[in-house]
Scaffold this motif. Structure first.
Motif, PDB file in Angstrom:
ATOM      1  N   ALA A   1       0.828  -1.204   0.000  1.00  0.00           N
ATOM      2  CA  ALA A   1       0.000   0.000   0.000  1.00  0.00           C
ATOM      3  C   ALA A   1       0.865   1.257   0.000  1.00  0.00           C
ATOM      4  O   ALA A   1       0.515   2.253  -0.626  1.00  0.00           O
ATOM      5  CB  ALA A   1      -0.930  -0.005   1.206  1.00  0.00           C
ATOM      6  N   GLU A   2       2.010   1.199   0.697  1.00  0.00           N
ATOM      7  CA  GLU A   2       2.905   2.359   0.732  1.00  0.00           C
ATOM      8  C   GLU A   2       3.485   2.642  -0.649  1.00  0.00           C
ATOM      9  O   GLU A   2       3.633   3.793  -1.046  1.00  0.00           O
ATOM     10  CB  GLU A   2       4.045   2.147   1.730  1.00  0.00           C
ATOM     11  CG  GLU A   2       3.604   2.086   3.170  1.00  0.00           C
ATOM     12  CD  GLU A   2       3.232   0.670   3.594  1.00  0.00           C
ATOM     13  OE1 GLU A   2       3.484  -0.282   2.814  1.00  0.00           O
ATOM     14  OE2 GLU A   2       2.672   0.525   4.682  1.00  0.00           O
ATOM     15  N   LEU A   3       3.812   1.591  -1.378  1.00  0.00           N
ATOM     16  CA  LEU A   3       4.347   1.753  -2.730  1.00  0.00           C
ATOM     17  C   LEU A   3       3.300   2.369  -3.652  1.00  0.00           C
ATOM     18  O   LEU A   3       3.591   3.303  -4.406  1.00  0.00           O
ATOM     19  CB  LEU A   3       4.817   0.410  -3.287  1.00  0.00           C
ATOM     20  CG  LEU A   3       5.332   0.424  -4.722  1.00  0.00           C
ATOM     21  CD1 LEU A   3       6.582   1.274  -4.816  1.00  0.00           C
ATOM     22  CD2 LEU A   3       5.593  -0.977  -5.207  1.00  0.00           C
TER      23      LEU A   3
ATOM     24  N   PHE B   1       0.740   4.169  -2.761  1.00  0.00           N
ATOM     25  CA  PHE B   1       0.518   5.543  -2.322  1.00  0.00           C
ATOM     26  C   PHE B   1       1.612   6.466  -2.840  1.00  0.00           C
ATOM     27  O   PHE B   1       1.335   7.569  -3.320  1.00  0.00           O
ATOM     28  CB  PHE B   1       0.457   5.607  -0.791  1.00  0.00           C
ATOM     29  CG  PHE B   1       0.259   6.985  -0.260  1.00  0.00           C
ATOM     30  CD1 PHE B   1      -0.976   7.606  -0.340  1.00  0.00           C
ATOM     31  CD2 PHE B   1       1.315   7.681   0.313  1.00  0.00           C
ATOM     32  CE1 PHE B   1      -1.160   8.886   0.138  1.00  0.00           C
ATOM     33  CE2 PHE B   1       1.144   8.961   0.799  1.00  0.00           C
ATOM     34  CZ  PHE B   1      -0.105   9.562   0.716  1.00  0.00           C
ATOM     35  N   SER B   2       2.874   6.037  -2.760  1.00  0.00           N
ATOM     36  CA  SER B   2       3.975   6.893  -3.228  1.00  0.00           C
ATOM     37  C   SER B   2       3.921   7.087  -4.746  1.00  0.00           C
ATOM     38  O   SER B   2       4.265   8.158  -5.255  1.00  0.00           O
ATOM     39  CB  SER B   2       5.320   6.315  -2.803  1.00  0.00           C
ATOM     40  OG  SER B   2       5.549   5.073  -3.424  1.00  0.00           O
TER      41      SER B   2
END
Length: 87
Positions: A2-4, A6-7
């Motif tokens: 999810a962080e990837l 989002f970025s």
């Protein structure tokens, strides 16, 4: 994961806002000002920290942060106009 994702989304939005802000700087200033190119770091040599624009020679140059501010202000004006026209 999810962080990837989002970025990637934030990076794409930043890219679109920078390009749109640069276009708006050229249009709204009738070509007298210019926007700093995307991969350029000339503001590190020519301006103080936190400036939205600086003068180089006889031309005002809008930094990346200034381009983001211009883009956000234009989109805010569009949103307010649409809201006012729909109510």
């Amino acid at each position: 994961m999810a962080e990837l994702l989002f970025s990637i989304v934030v990076g794409a939005a930043d890219f679109v806002l920078l390009k749109f802000g640069g276009l708006m700087v050229r249009i709204l200033s009738f070509g007298r000002w210019r926007a700093e190119p995307l991969r350029s770091k000339e503001y590190q040599h020519n301006s103080r920290a936190g400036e939205l624009s600086y003068v180089e020679g006889s031309t005002r140059v809008v930094t990346h942060t200034g381009q983001l501010v211009v883009a956000l202000l234009v989109w805010a004006a569009v949103g307010v106009t649409l809201y006012a026209s729909l109510t």
